[in-house]
Design a protein around this motif. Structure first.
Motif, PDB file in Angstrom:
ATOM      1  N   SER A 141       8.255   0.972  -0.511  1.00 23.41           N
ATOM      2  CA  SER A 141       7.842  -0.419  -0.706  1.00 23.41           C
ATOM      3  C   SER A 141       7.669  -1.133   0.626  1.00 23.41           C
ATOM      4  O   SER A 141       6.703  -1.883   0.836  1.00 23.41           O
ATOM      5  CB  SER A 141       8.877  -1.151  -1.568  1.00 23.41           C
ATOM      6  OG  SER A 141       8.985  -0.563  -2.844  1.00 23.41           O
ATOM      7  N   VAL A 142       8.602  -0.889   1.553  1.00 24.26           N
ATOM      8  CA  VAL A 142       8.486  -1.511   2.876  1.00 24.26           C
ATOM      9  C   VAL A 142       7.235  -1.030   3.593  1.00 24.26           C
ATOM     10  O   VAL A 142       6.481  -1.823   4.188  1.00 24.26           O
ATOM     11  CB  VAL A 142       9.744  -1.217   3.716  1.00 24.26           C
ATOM     12  CG1 VAL A 142       9.556  -1.683   5.154  1.00 24.26           C
ATOM     13  CG2 VAL A 142      10.963  -1.902   3.104  1.00 24.26           C
ATOM     14  N   LEU A 143       6.977   0.267   3.533  1.00 26.44           N
ATOM     15  CA  LEU A 143       5.772   0.799   4.177  1.00 26.44           C
ATOM     16  C   LEU A 143       4.508   0.240   3.524  1.00 26.44           C
ATOM     17  O   LEU A 143       3.538  -0.121   4.213  1.00 26.44           O
ATOM     18  CB  LEU A 143       5.763   2.320   4.103  1.00 26.44           C
ATOM     19  CG  LEU A 143       6.809   3.044   4.965  1.00 26.44           C
ATOM     20  CD1 LEU A 143       6.743   4.546   4.733  1.00 26.44           C
ATOM     21  CD2 LEU A 143       6.583   2.736   6.445  1.00 26.44           C
ATOM     22  N   ALA A 144       4.512   0.166   2.199  1.00 23.67           N
ATOM     23  CA  ALA A 144       3.331  -0.357   1.498  1.00 23.67           C
ATOM     24  C   ALA A 144       3.103  -1.821   1.836  1.00 23.67           C
ATOM     25  O   ALA A 144       1.957  -2.252   2.062  1.00 23.67           O
ATOM     26  CB  ALA A 144       3.502  -0.169  -0.007  1.00 23.67           C
ATOM     27  N   ILE A 145       4.203  -2.597   1.887  1.00 22.46           N
ATOM     28  CA  ILE A 145       4.059  -4.015   2.236  1.00 22.46           C
ATOM     29  C   ILE A 145       3.537  -4.172   3.657  1.00 22.46           C
ATOM     30  O   ILE A 145       2.653  -4.993   3.936  1.00 22.46           O
ATOM     31  CB  ILE A 145       5.401  -4.742   2.052  1.00 22.46           C
ATOM     32  CG1 ILE A 145       5.779  -4.804   0.570  1.00 22.46           C
ATOM     33  CG2 ILE A 145       5.341  -6.154   2.635  1.00 22.46           C
ATOM     34  CD1 ILE A 145       7.158  -5.338   0.317  1.00 22.46           C
ATOM     35  N   GLY A 146       4.085  -3.386   4.592  1.00 19.23           N
ATOM     36  CA  GLY A 146       3.615  -3.469   5.977  1.00 19.23           C
ATOM     37  C   GLY A 146       2.153  -3.097   6.118  1.00 19.23           C
ATOM     38  O   GLY A 146       1.381  -3.787   6.800  1.00 19.23           O
ATOM     39  N   ALA A 147       1.752  -1.980   5.455  1.00 16.68           N
ATOM     40  CA  ALA A 147       0.346  -1.570   5.532  1.00 16.68           C
ATOM     41  C   ALA A 147      -0.564  -2.607   4.888  1.00 16.68           C
ATOM     42  O   ALA A 147      -1.635  -2.938   5.415  1.00 16.68           O
ATOM     43  CB  ALA A 147       0.170  -0.214   4.854  1.00 16.68           C
ATOM     44  N   THR A 148      -0.132  -3.149   3.747  1.00 18.86           N
ATOM     45  CA  THR A 148      -0.948  -4.172   3.084  1.00 18.86           C
ATOM     46  C   THR A 148      -1.067  -5.429   3.935  1.00 18.86           C
ATOM     47  O   THR A 148      -2.138  -6.046   4.007  1.00 18.86           O
ATOM     48  CB  THR A 148      -0.334  -4.526   1.719  1.00 18.86           C
ATOM     49  OG1 THR A 148      -0.178  -3.338   0.954  1.00 18.86           O
ATOM     50  CG2 THR A 148      -1.229  -5.497   0.961  1.00 18.86           C
ATOM     51  N   LEU A 149       0.042  -5.803   4.609  1.00 22.43           N
ATOM     52  CA  LEU A 149      -0.010  -6.968   5.495  1.00 22.43           C
ATOM     53  C   LEU A 149      -0.981  -6.751   6.644  1.00 22.43           C
ATOM     54  O   LEU A 149      -1.747  -7.652   7.010  1.00 22.43           O
ATOM     55  CB  LEU A 149       1.386  -7.269   6.031  1.00 22.43           C
ATOM     56  CG  LEU A 149       2.252  -8.220   5.207  1.00 22.43           C
ATOM     57  CD1 LEU A 149       3.620  -8.363   5.850  1.00 22.43           C
ATOM     58  CD2 LEU A 149       1.588  -9.574   5.082  1.00 22.43           C
ATOM     59  N   LEU A 150      -0.952  -5.573   7.236  1.00 17.25           N
ATOM     60  CA  LEU A 150      -1.862  -5.296   8.358  1.00 17.25           C
ATOM     61  C   LEU A 150      -3.320  -5.363   7.898  1.00 17.25           C
ATOM     62  O   LEU A 150      -4.161  -5.998   8.556  1.00 17.25           O
ATOM     63  CB  LEU A 150      -1.549  -3.924   8.955  1.00 17.25           C
ATOM     64  CG  LEU A 150      -0.226  -3.806   9.718  1.00 17.25           C
ATOM     65  CD1 LEU A 150      -0.009  -2.365  10.185  1.00 17.25           C
ATOM     66  CD2 LEU A 150      -0.207  -4.756  10.909  1.00 17.25           C
ATOM     67  N   VAL A 151      -3.603  -4.700   6.793  1.00 15.18           N
ATOM     68  CA  VAL A 151      -4.981  -4.714   6.302  1.00 15.18           C
ATOM     69  C   VAL A 151      -5.391  -6.123   5.893  1.00 15.18           C
ATOM     70  O   VAL A 151      -6.496  -6.601   6.203  1.00 15.18           O
ATOM     71  CB  VAL A 151      -5.125  -3.731   5.127  1.00 15.18           C
ATOM     72  CG1 VAL A 151      -6.530  -3.827   4.519  1.00 15.18           C
ATOM     73  CG2 VAL A 151      -4.854  -2.309   5.581  1.00 15.18           C
ATOM     74  N   GLY A 152      -4.478  -6.822   5.191  1.00 15.46           N
ATOM     75  CA  GLY A 152      -4.792  -8.185   4.775  1.00 15.46           C
ATOM     76  C   GLY A 152      -4.965  -9.129   5.946  1.00 15.46           C
ATOM     77  O   GLY A 152      -5.864  -9.976   5.953  1.00 15.46           O
ATOM     78  N   ALA A 153      -4.074  -8.981   6.961  1.00 13.43           N
ATOM     79  CA  ALA A 153      -4.192  -9.838   8.140  1.00 13.43           C
ATOM     80  C   ALA A 153      -5.506  -9.580   8.872  1.00 13.43           C
ATOM     81  O   ALA A 153      -6.158 -10.514   9.361  1.00 13.43           O
ATOM     82  CB  ALA A 153      -3.010  -9.605   9.072  1.00 13.43           C
ATOM     83  N   PHE A 154      -5.909  -8.306   8.936  1.00 18.49           N
ATOM     84  CA  PHE A 154      -7.182  -7.985   9.597  1.00 18.49           C
ATOM     85  C   PHE A 154      -8.344  -8.615   8.836  1.00 18.49           C
ATOM     86  O   PHE A 154      -9.251  -9.224   9.445  1.00 18.49           O
ATOM     87  CB  PHE A 154      -7.352  -6.467   9.658  1.00 18.49           C
ATOM     88  CG  PHE A 154      -8.689  -6.029  10.193  1.00 18.49           C
ATOM     89  CD1 PHE A 154      -8.989  -6.126  11.540  1.00 18.49           C
ATOM     90  CD2 PHE A 154      -9.654  -5.521   9.332  1.00 18.49           C
ATOM     91  CE1 PHE A 154     -10.221  -5.726  12.023  1.00 18.49           C
ATOM     92  CE2 PHE A 154     -10.891  -5.123   9.811  1.00 18.49           C
ATOM     93  CZ  PHE A 154     -11.170  -5.224  11.165  1.00 18.49           C
ATOM     94  N   ALA A 155      -8.320  -8.500   7.497  1.00 18.75           N
ATOM     95  CA  ALA A 155      -9.410  -9.076   6.706  1.00 18.75           C
ATOM     96  C   ALA A 155      -9.421 -10.598   6.794  1.00 18.75           C
ATOM     97  O   ALA A 155     -10.480 -11.219   6.965  1.00 18.75           O
ATOM     98  CB  ALA A 155      -9.280  -8.621   5.250  1.00 18.75           C
TER      99      ALA A 155
END
Length: 453
Positions: A141-155
Motif C-alpha cells: 500500500s505504501v509503495l502504491a501510494i508513493g507511485a500514485t503520488l509521483l505519477v499524479g504529481a507529474f500529471a
C-alpha cells in the motif's frame, strides 16, 4: 477565536491534488487491505479449525475405546480456556485460539462423561502467515501510494505549469505587452484533442489578438486625427492673429491655442502608445533642473531641495513630466504647491482634496477628470508615459493630512573614481553646461498647460 491562517502554498492546485490523491489512495488501500485480511484470515482460521476438529474426532474414538490419548489431547487438560471448558460441559463442541506456553494454539473441545475432552493444534504458522500478509499489504500500500503520488504529481504539475504560463501571459497583457501569447500547441493543431487548459489558453490568445487590433486601430485613428488637425489649426491660428484687437479676438486666440495644445498632446500620447520613443540620455543635476521647470511654469510653486543628486536621464522628457505634475497640482489642487528634491526622488504635493480613488487604483485615465476644473485628463497620462520611457517610477498617493502627492523616483548617476582617487566629473560638468545653455528654451509652454486628471 480567530482561525490560524494557512500558508499560501496550501491553496495551490498541486497541493490540493496531492492531498486528494493521498486520501483516496489511503482509503482504497485500507479497504482492499481489510478485505484481503478478512478473507485470508478467515480461510486460515477455518483450515486450522477443521484440522483441530478432525483431531478431536480421532481422540474421541480413542477415548471411547479406552486406548491411551496422544500428547496433544486430554480430559480437562491444563491451559484449556474456561469458556471452552464450559461449552464442552454443556454438551457442545467448539474451538478457540489462545496462547499456550507462549505460542499461539488452536483448541478444540467436546463433551466426555461430563468433562471436556480437548486437543490442541499449533497455530504459530497460521498466525505468522496472517502477520506476514498484513505486512505485505501495508508495504504494497505504501509503495502504491508513493507511485500514485509521483505519477499524479507529474500529471498535475504539467497542468499547473500550463495554467501558470497562461496566468503569466495574462499579466503581461494587462501590463501592456499586447504581443504576449500562450501559443499552446494543442490549440495550434486542430487534430489534437483539447483539454480545458488548452481551451482557456486559446480564448486568452484570441482575446489578446482582438484587443491588440482594437487598440492599434484606436491609436492610428487618434494619431491620424491629431495629425490632420495640425494643418487647419495652423491656418486658424494665423487667421486669428489678423483679427483686430479686442475681447472676441482674444477668445478666439485662446481657444485656438487650447486646440493646438490638445492636438500636440494627442500626438504625444500616440507616440507613447506606439512605443517608438527614443531617449537622449545625459547626466544632469536634479535640483537646478527642477528649479528651472518651476520658473518656466510661471506658477507660485515652492522648491525645497533637501539633498541634490545627479541623474542620468532625458532632460526634455523629465522637464515634461515635472511640468505636467506642477501644472496638475495648481489646476486641480490648492496652494501651497511644493516641489521637493530628496536625492533622486522628486515629490510634487498640493493641499487640495487629493487624487480621486479611480486614479489611485488604476492610474490616470485620459479624458477623465473629477475635480470640476479645466483639463482633459491627458497631462498625468503623458507624465506616466514619459516617466516609463526614461526609466523612472511615478507613484500617486494622497497625504494623510490632505492633498495629492506625486512621487517620481529617477535612476541616480553613480560617479566612478579615477586611479588618483578623484571623482570623474567631466561628464557631469559637460552635461551641466549643456543644460544651462538650453533648458529654458526647450521647456515649452505645454508643461504648464496640458496637465490634468
Amino acid at each position: 477565536m480567530r482561525r490560524p491562517r494557512l500558508p499560501a502554498w496550501t491553496a495551490t492546485l498541486t497541493w490540493k491534488a496531492a492531498v486528494f490523491i493521498t486520501v483516496m489512495c489511503c482509503a482504497l488501500a485500507a479497504l482492499l487491505g481489510v478485505l484481503v485480511h478478512v478473507s485470508v484470515a478467515g480461510q486460515t482460521v477455518k483450515d486450522s479449525r477443521d484440522k483441530a476438529l478432525g483431531r478431536l474426532d480421532e481422540v474421541s474414538r480413542l477415548y471411547e475405546s479406552g486406548e491411551p490419548l496422544p500428547r496433544f489431547a486430554g480430559v480437562d487438560p491444563e491451559g484449556l480456556p474456561g469458556s471452552l471448558r464450559a461449552l464442552a460441559a454443556r454438551g457442545d463442541r467448539g474451538t478457540m485460539v489462545t496462547e499456550y506456553q507462549g505460542r499461539p494454539t488452536m483448541w478444540a473441545a467436546g463433551p466426555a462423561d461430563g468433562k471436556a475432552l480437548a486437543v490442541r493444534v499449533d497455530y504459530t504458522s497460521s498466525a505468522a502467515t496472517i502477520d506476514g500478509l498484513d505486512r505485505s499489504i501495508l508495504g504494497s500500500s505504501v509503495l502504491a501510494i508513493g507511485a500514485t503520488l509521483l505519477v499524479g504529481a507529474f500529471a498535475v504539475t504539467r497542468i499547473t505549469r500550463r495554467l501558470h504560463l497562461t496566468a503569466q501571459v495574462a499579466r503581461r497583457i494587462s501590463a501592456g505587452d499586447l504581443d504576449a501569447r500562450v501559443n499552446d500547441p494543442r490549440t495550434e493543431d486542430p487534430s489534437r484533442p483539447q483539454d480545458e487548459v488548452a481551451t482557456v489558453s486559446g480564448a486568452l490568445d484570441t482575446m489578446a489578438s482582438s484587443l491588440q487590433r482594437k487598440l492599434q486601430t484606436e491609436q492610428r485613428f487618434t494619431a491620424d486625427v491629431a495629425h490632420e488637425l495640425r494643418t487647419p489649426l495652423t491656418g486658424l491660428s494665423a487667421a486669428a492673429e489678423l483679427l483686430p484687437e479686442g475681447r472676441p479676438s482674444e477668445l478666439v486666440r485662446d481657444r485656438v491655442q487650447a486646440m493646438r495644445g490638445l492636438t500636440e498632446d494627442l500626438l504625444e500620447i500616440s507616440r507613447l502608445d506606439a512605443g517608438t520613443e527614443t531617449v537622449d540620455l545625459a547626466v544632469h543635476d536634479l535640483g537646478p533642473l527642477a528649479e528651472r521647470v518651476v520658473r518656466a511654469s510661471g506658477t507660485a510653486t515652492e522648491v525645497r531641495i533637501t539633498r541634490d543628486a545627479t541623474v542620468e536621464t532625458d532632460k526634455r522628457r523629465l522637464e515634461r513630466v515635472l511640468g505636467n505634475l506642477v501644472a496638475n497640482a495648481h489646476r486641480h489642487g490648492l496652494p501651497p504647491v511644493v516641489l521637493s528634491v530628496d536625492g533622486p526622488v522628486v515629490t510634487v504635493r498640493d493641499h487640495g482634496e487629493g487624487y480621486p480613488e479611480y486614479l489611485l487604483a488604476a492610474g490616470p485615465q485620459r479624458f477623465r477628470t473629477e475635480s470640476g476644473g479645466k483639463g482633459h485628463g491627458l497631462g498625468l497620462t503623458i507624465a506616466v508615459g514619459q516617466a516609463e520611457v526614461i526609466g523612472a517610477e511615478l507613484v500617486f498617493a494622497n497625504a494623510p493630512d490632505g492633498g495629492a502627492v506625486a512621487r517620481l523616483a529617477l535612476p541616480e548617476y553613480v560617479r566612478f573614481a579615477d586611479p588618483d582617487g578623484e571623482a570623474d566629473d567631466g561628464a557631469v560638468d559637460g552635461a551641466r553646461g549643456e543644460t544651462d545653455g538650453g533648458a529654458r528654451g526647450e521647456t515649452d509652454g505645454r508643461a504648464a498647460g496640458s496637465a490634468g486628471s
